[in-house]
Design a protein around this motif. Structure first.
Motif, PDB file in Angstrom:
ATOM      1  N   GLU A 166      46.224  31.626  45.653  1.00  0.00           N
ATOM      2  CA  GLU A 166      46.273  32.945  46.179  1.00  0.00           C
ATOM      3  C   GLU A 166      46.763  34.052  45.296  1.00  0.00           C
ATOM      4  O   GLU A 166      46.312  35.170  45.384  1.00  0.00           O
ATOM      5  CB  GLU A 166      47.508  32.948  47.427  1.00  0.00           C
ATOM      6  N   ILE A 167      47.647  33.787  44.663  1.00  0.00           N
ATOM      7  CA  ILE A 167      47.989  34.912  43.458  1.00  0.00           C
ATOM      8  C   ILE A 167      47.093  35.264  42.789  1.00  0.00           C
ATOM      9  O   ILE A 167      46.616  36.246  42.284  1.00  0.00           O
ATOM     10  CB  ILE A 167      49.457  34.445  42.660  1.00  0.00           C
ATOM     11  N   LEU A 168      46.263  34.206  42.270  1.00  0.00           N
ATOM     12  CA  LEU A 168      45.260  34.570  41.211  1.00  0.00           C
ATOM     13  C   LEU A 168      44.044  35.118  41.825  1.00  0.00           C
ATOM     14  O   LEU A 168      43.433  35.966  41.180  1.00  0.00           O
ATOM     15  CB  LEU A 168      44.462  33.267  40.786  1.00  0.00           C
ATOM     16  N   ALA A 169      43.753  34.847  43.016  1.00  0.00           N
ATOM     17  CA  ALA A 169      42.686  35.796  43.945  1.00  0.00           C
ATOM     18  C   ALA A 169      43.174  37.133  44.022  1.00  0.00           C
ATOM     19  O   ALA A 169      42.320  38.216  43.672  1.00  0.00           O
ATOM     20  CB  ALA A 169      42.616  35.050  45.240  1.00  0.00           C
ATOM     21  N   GLU A 170      44.264  37.491  44.074  1.00  0.00           N
ATOM     22  CA  GLU A 170      44.965  38.976  43.758  1.00  0.00           C
ATOM     23  C   GLU A 170      44.625  39.473  42.425  1.00  0.00           C
ATOM     24  O   GLU A 170      44.247  40.405  42.405  1.00  0.00           O
ATOM     25  CB  GLU A 170      46.215  38.915  44.511  1.00  0.00           C
ATOM     26  N   MET A 171      45.067  38.752  41.614  1.00  0.00           N
ATOM     27  CA  MET A 171      44.756  39.057  40.315  1.00  0.00           C
ATOM     28  C   MET A 171      43.406  39.405  39.759  1.00  0.00           C
ATOM     29  O   MET A 171      43.189  40.434  38.936  1.00  0.00           O
ATOM     30  CB  MET A 171      45.518  37.942  39.174  1.00  0.00           C
ATOM     31  N   ARG A 172      42.397  38.903  40.608  1.00  0.00           N
ATOM     32  CA  ARG A 172      41.215  38.796  40.037  1.00  0.00           C
ATOM     33  C   ARG A 172      40.236  40.139  40.749  1.00  0.00           C
ATOM     34  O   ARG A 172      39.204  40.396  40.303  1.00  0.00           O
ATOM     35  CB  ARG A 172      40.346  37.548  40.316  1.00  0.00           C
ATOM     36  N   LYS A 173      40.996  40.759  41.440  1.00  0.00           N
ATOM     37  CA  LYS A 173      40.394  42.038  42.097  1.00  0.00           C
ATOM     38  C   LYS A 173      40.529  43.023  41.088  1.00  0.00           C
ATOM     39  O   LYS A 173      41.502  43.241  40.019  1.00  0.00           O
ATOM     40  CB  LYS A 173      41.495  42.420  43.334  1.00  0.00           C
ATOM     41  N   GLY A 174      39.605  43.972  40.981  1.00  0.00           N
ATOM     42  CA  GLY A 174      39.605  45.024  39.936  1.00  0.00           C
ATOM     43  C   GLY A 174      38.718  44.575  38.951  1.00  0.00           C
ATOM     44  O   GLY A 174      38.136  43.572  38.870  1.00  0.00           O
ATOM     45  N   GLY A 175      38.354  45.537  38.136  1.00  0.00           N
ATOM     46  CA  GLY A 175      37.284  45.383  37.122  1.00  0.00           C
ATOM     47  C   GLY A 175      37.433  44.509  36.056  1.00  0.00           C
ATOM     48  O   GLY A 175      38.808  44.017  35.788  1.00  0.00           O
TER      49      GLY A 175
END
Length: 894
Positions: A282-291
Motif C-alpha cells: 500500500e505504501i509503495l503504491a502511494e510512492m509510485r504516484k507522480g512522474g
C-alpha cells in the motif's frame, strides 16, 4: 508614379518563381551544395509571426546561398503525429487524420504568401504512410542490428488517458491533458539503445564548432558522464537472495557520513518485500504516484519507509545502517540504491530531519565552525576542506583528488570498483496511442516477437476507429490487430503500441534528400545533400530532439542509410529567439447563482483579446492603455469624437470594461496574443512582416511585435519603391557625385554580406537603412544611381524578395533577381581617401577636420593650427604642446 502595392506585387513574383522552378533542388555536379533547414512545424492549425521569423531566417540564408552560386536544398514538412490531433478528435468527434491534413492545408496556405524560397515538391507529413512506412523499415533494420529491444520498464502512466506519457508531458506530477495523478507503472516497452553511444555522443560535441556553446553544455549535462565507486552494503538477516545491496556513488569521499541506505520503490528488494506485506504494498503504491523524472521527484514530498532491515558499513562491520524505501530514488539510474549522507546533501538532510536519522559531519570547512545539524555543508568537487572522518588516510583534501584517492583505497581493500557511468538512459519509444507510427512487429505464440516483412510495409493505421472509450483504439480493433505471423503463418497479433513522435522528427532531415524513394534514403542523394549545413530552431529542442537525431544518424549509418560523414548530421546550428507580443486582458463576471440580473457575481474570469480587437494609445499621463474596438464603436456617439480614446477608456473603466496590458509576453494561442501573418499580409504585405521580424533585434534574442514597428517597416519599403521609380525617370546620366555614391554602395555590399553570413540580420538591415538614406540624398547621375539602386535591391532580396524583384524590374534588371549573382565588394573602394580627425583642446573635443589619409604629420599640424577652434583658443599665442596621432586624433594644449 506608381505606388508600392504589395497586394499586386507579391503574388506576381511568387507565380514567376513557381513557373521558373527557382527553388527546386536537383543534384548536380557543377555547383557546391548547401542544405538549410528549419525545424519543421506541428500542424496545430495556424502559424503566427513567431513561425514567420524562424522561416524567414532560413530563407535569408537559402536565398543568399543561391545568389552566391550554391545548389540549395531548402525543404518544408510537417511533424504530424501526436496526442493533440487525437485529443482534438475526442473533443469534436472527428478523426485525427482529417484534423491533421486540414490543418496542414491551412498552414501551407498561410506560408506560401510569405514568399519563402522552399522546394515545395519535397514536402511531406510524418503521418503520410509513404513516410512512416520507411520509418518502419528503419525500425526493422535497427532491430536486426541490435539497436532496438524490448524489456519491462517503469513508465509514467496516465490512468485517465490510459497511456504512457513522456517526461515532458508530466507537469507537477499530473498528466498534461487529463490532469490526473500520474502513476509509475511497469510495462513491457520498446527501447532504442542510445545509451550504447553515450561516450561517442559526448565526445563528438567537441567537433561541433558551429553549435551554440549553451546547447552543447545542455547535451553534455543530459548525457551526464561521471566517475564514481560501485560497491555493496551487506544485509543483516535480509530476505533470501538479497544478501547485498549494490550502490553507485559519485561522491565516495562522503562515505563516512552515511546515515541510511535508500532503495527505489521499484528496486527488486522493495518488490520482494511488498509481496510479503500488504502494508508495504500500500505504501509503495502511494510512492509510485507522480512522474519518473529527477525534476518531478525532486519537487515531490520526500516519502520514506523503514523496512526494518539493516546493512553493514563496508569500512566498519560493527556500524549498522537502516534500509529505507524512498520515493525520490530512480531505479533506472545507477543501481536504484543510494547511501544517504545528510551532512553534505540537501535532499538527504531533509529526509533525515523528517525521519529523525543521525546527521554526521564528514568534512570540516577550512573557514571555521559550521552547524551541520541546521544546514548541510555541500562541498564542490574542487573545494578544499579536510576530512574529519577518514577514509583513505590523514590530511586528504576533498574534491576530485579525494574522490580518486577514495576509489583507489576501496579498490585496494576489495571494497568496490571505480566505474564510469552515464546519466543517459535508453530511449523508450512505446506509446499506447492511435495517432502514431505503428511498431512493425507481430506477436506469435509459436515464434515470439516477429518483425513484419518489408514487402508488407507500411503497416497502415486503420481509419475506422473511435475515441469514445479511453485508451488505445488499436487494442479493440480486431480486424487490424489480428493477423498472420510473417514467419510461420499462424494466427498472431500486431503490436498495438505506436512510436514516440520524437522518432518521426529524428530522421526527417535525411528523408528530405529523397522524399519519394521506396527506401528510407537513396545513398547517392544522401551523400550529396547531407549534412545539413545550417539548422535553425528553438532552444526548447536543444536536448531531446537534437540528441535523438544524432543517435538516429549513427544508427542509419550502421544500417547503410547514411554515409559515415553524417553520423553528426547538423554542421551548424542556430537557436533563434521568440517573437513576443503584449497580452490584452479584461475580466468577465460570472452569472450569479441567484439568477437575479440586478445582482452581479463577484467571481471574475480573465478574457484575452486578439491584438486586432483592441486599440492601443498613450493617455495624457504617458501611460500606455488599450481599449476594445467594439467599445470605441459603442461609445463613439456618446463621446462625440471616436478618436477621443482617453475619454472612452474612462467610461469603459467605470463600466468595469477595463483592458490591461501585459507587455512583451511569449506568443500563446491560449492568451490570444498571437499575430496572424495573413492579417499582416493583407494590411502591409509579406515583405513588411519579413523585414520587421529581422530588423528589430539580434536573431538569437526575443523581438516584440508592435503595430507601430510594422507600420514603420512598411513606410521604409514604400520609400525604397518610390526611390526606384524616381531613378527610372532621371535624365542626367552622370554628375560629379557618382564616385561618392558608388563608394557607399561598396561599403553596403561589404557590411550587408558580413551580416547575412554571420546571422547579424539586424545589423545588415541597419546598414541597408543607411544606404537607402545615402541613395535618396545623393545627387549622382542616373547611371550611378541605377547601379546603386539595383545593388540595394539585390542586398534586400533575401529579406524582401518581392519588392526586390519589382525594383529590379523597374530599373531594367535582367531575369529574376533571385537568380542574379550576389554583388561582391570592390576592396579598393573600401579604403577611405580621407580621414576625420577629432581636435581636442586641453582634453576636450572642440572640433574635427578632414585631411587626406596619407598627409604628412607636419602638414596635419599646420592644418590643425589653422582650424577655427584652435585659432580661437590660442588667441594669437602659441600652443604649449601639439600632439598628432596619425589617423586618430589631434591634441592641443593651450
Amino acid at each position: 508614379m506608381s505606388r508600392y502595392d504589395p497586394a499586386s506585387i507579391e503574388p506576381k513574383w511568387q507565380e514567376a518563381w513557381d513557373k521558373a522552378e527557382t527553388f527546386k533542388a536537383t543534384r548536380t555536379g557543377d555547383k557546391p551544395k548547401y542544405y538549410v533547414l528549419e525545424m519543421f512545424p506541428y500542424p496545430s492549425g495556424r502559424i503566427h509571426i513567431g513561425h514567420v521569423r524562424n522561416y524567414t531566417m532560413g530563407d535569408v540564408i537559402a536565398r543568399h546561398k543561391l545568389a552566391t552560386g550554391h545548389n540549395v536544398l531548402h525543404p518544408m514538412g510537417f511533424d504530424a503525429f501526436g496526442m493533440p490531433a487525437e485529443n482534438a478528435a475526442m473533443a469534436i468527434g472527428g478523426h485525427p487524420k482529417t484534423w491533421t491534413y486540414e490543418n496542414i492545408d491551412t498552414m501551407v496556405g498561410q506560408m506560401k504568401p510569405l514568399g519563402f524560397g522552399l522546394d515545395w515538391s519535397r514536402m511531406f507529413a510524418t503521418c503520410d504512410p509513404e513516410y512512416y512506412g520507411q520509418q518502419q523499415a528503419l525500425f526493422i533494420d535497427f532491430l536486426e542490428k541490435g539497436l532496438v529491444y524490448r524489456k519491462n520498464a517503469v513508465v509514467n502512466w496516465d490512468p485517465v488517458d490510459m497511456t504512457v506519457l513522456a517526461n515532458e508531458q508530466v507537469i507537477d506530477g499530473k498528466g498534461w491533458r487529463s490532469g490526473a495523478e500520474v502513476e509509475r507503472r511497469e510495462l513491457t516497452q520498446w527501447f532504442f539503445k542510445i545509451s550504447d553511444f553515450s561516450e561517442e555522443l559526448l565526445d563528438a560535441l567537441d567537433t561541433l564548432d558551429n553549435w551554440p556553446a549553451k546547447v552543447k553544455l545542455m547535451q553534455a549535462n543530459w548525457i551526464g558522464k561521471s566517475r564514481g565507486l560501485q560497491f555493496a552494503f551487506s544485509t543483516i538477516d535480509g530476505p533470501e537472495g538479497f544478501d547485498r545491496i549494490e550502490v553507485y556513488t559519485t561522491r565516495p569521499d562522503t562515505l563516512m557520513g552515511a546515515s541510511f541506505v535508500g532503495i527505489s520503490p521499484d528496486h527488486p528488494l522493495a518488490k520482494q518485500l511488498e509481496k510479503d506485506d500488504p502494508k508495504i504494498a500500500e505504501i509503495l503504491a502511494e510512492m509510485r504516484k507522480g512522474g519518473t523524472t529527477e525534476e518531478a521527484l525532486e519537487k515531490a514530498e520526500k516519502l520514506g519507509f523503514d523496512t526494518g532491515l539493516t546493512v553493514r558499513h563496508p569500512f566498519d562491520t560493527s556500524w549498522e545502517l537502516p534500509v529505507y524505501i524512498a520515493n525520490f530514488i530512480l531505479m533506472d539510474y545507477g543501481t536504484g540504491a543510494i547511501f544517504g549522507c545528510p551532512g553534505h546533501d540537501q535532499r538527504d538532510h531533509d529526509f533525515c530531519i523528517k525521519y529523525d536519522l543521525p546527521i554526521i559531519d564528514t568534512f570540516l570547512p577550512l573557514d571555521g565552525d559550521y552547524d551541520i545539524q541546521k544546514e548541510p555543508f555541500v562541498p564542490a568537487k574542487t573545494e578544499k576542506v579536510r576530512f574529519t572522518r577518514l577514509v583513505a588516510g590523514n590530511e586528504i583534501q576533498t574534491g576530485n583528488e579525494a574522490i580518486d584517492a577514495t576509489i583507489d583505497f576501496c579498490e585496494a581493500n576489495g571494497v568496490g570498483q571505480g566505474v564510469t557511468k552515464f546519466r543517459l538512459r535508453d530511449w523508450g519509444l512505446s506509446r499506447q496511442r492511435y495517432w502514431g507510427c505503428p511498431i512493425p512487429v507481430v506477436h506469435c505464440d509459436t515464434c515470439g516477437v516477429v518483425p513484419e516483412k518489408k514487402e508488407n510495409l507500411p503497416v497502415e493505421l486503420p481509419d475506422d476507429v473511435t475515441f469514445d472509450v479511453p485508451g488505445n483504439p488499436l487494442d479493440r480493433h480486431p480486424t487490424w490487430r489480428d493477423c498472420a505471423c510473417p514467419s510461420c503463418g499462424a494466427p498472431a497479433k500486431r503490436e498495438t503500441d505506436t512510436m514516440d513522435t520524437f522518432v518521426d522528427s529524428s530522421w526527417y532531415f535525411a528523408r528530405f534528400t529523397a522524399p519519394r524513394a521506396d527506401t528510407p534514403t537513396v545513398m547517392a542523394e544522401a551523400d550529396y545533400w547531407m549534412n545539413v549545413d545550417q539548422y535553425i530552431g528553438g532552444i526548447e529542442h536543444a536536448i531531446l530532439h537534437l540528441l535523438y537525431s544524432r543517435f538516429f544518424a549513427r544508427a542509419m549509418n550502421i544500417c547503410g542509410h547514411l554515409p559515415e560523414k553524417s553520423r553528426e548530421p547538423f554542421d551548424a546550428l542556430f537557436t533563434q529567439g521568440m517573437v513576443t507580443h503584449a497580452i490584452y486582458q479584461s475580466y468577465r463576471y460570472d452569472e450569479n447563482e441567484t439568477g437575479d440580473p440586478n445582482i452581479r457575481s463577484t467571481t471574475q474570469r480573465p478574457i484575452y483579446h486578439y491584438p486586432e480587437e483592441v486599440i492601443e494609445f498613450t493617455n495624457s499621463s504617458g501611460e500606455k492603455r488599450a481599449i476594445l474596438k467594439s467599445v470605441v464603436e459603442e461609445l463613439a456617439e456618446e463621446v462625440g469624437d471616436p478618436t477621443d480614446y482617453e475619454r472612452i477608456d474612462q467610461i469603459a473603466k467605470g463600466r468595469g470594461e477595463n483592458v490591461s496590458i501585459i507587455p512583451s509576453a511569449k506568443m500563446s494561442k491560449s492568451k490570444n496574443n498571437v499575430v496572424d501573418p495573413v492579417e499582416i499580409i493583407k494590411t502591409y504585405g509579406a515583405d513588411t512582416a519579413r523585414w520587421f521580424v529581422l530588423s528589430d533585434s539580434p536573431p538569437e534574442r526575443d523581438v516584440e511585435w508592435t503595430a507601430s514597428g510594422a507600420e514603420a517597416a512598411h513606410r521604409h519599403l514604400s520609400r525604397v519603391h518610390r526611390i526606384a521609380t524616381e531613378i527610372a525617370t532621371l535624365d542626367v546620366e552622370t554628375t560629379g557625385e557618382d564616385d561618392a555614391l558608388l563608394r557607399e554602395m561598396q561599403k553596403a555590399i561589404h557590411d550587408v554580406t558580413l551580416g547575412v553570413e554571420s546571422f547579424g540580420f539586424n545589423a545588415s538591415i541597419a546598414k541597408l537603412y543607411a544606404f537607402t538614406n545615402a541613395l535618396q540624398k545623393s545627387r549622382a547621375g542616373k547611371t550611378a544611381k541605377t547601379l546603386a539602386a539595383k545593388t540595394l535591391a539585390q542586398l534586400m532580396a533575401p529579406m524582401t524578395p518581392h519588392l526586390s524583384e519589382e525594383v529590379w524590374q523597374i530599373l531594367g534588371g535582367t531575369g529574376l533577381i533571385a537568380n542574379a549573382p550576389w554583388p561582391e565588394a570592390d576592396e579598393s573602394m573600401l579604403v577611405e581617401d580621407t580621414v576625420t580627425l577629432p581636435i581636442q583642446i586641453n582634453g576636450k573635443r572642440r572640433g574635427e577636420m578632414q585631411v587626406p589619409r596619407e598627409m604628412p604629420k607636419e602638414e596635419v599640424e599646420k592644418a590643425a593650427l589653422a582650424h577655427e577652434a584652435v585659432v580661437k583658443a590660442l588667441d594669437g599665442g602659441q600652443p604649449k604642446k601639439l600632439i598628432v596621432v596619425p589617423g586618430r586624433i589631434v591634441n592641443v594644449v593651450v
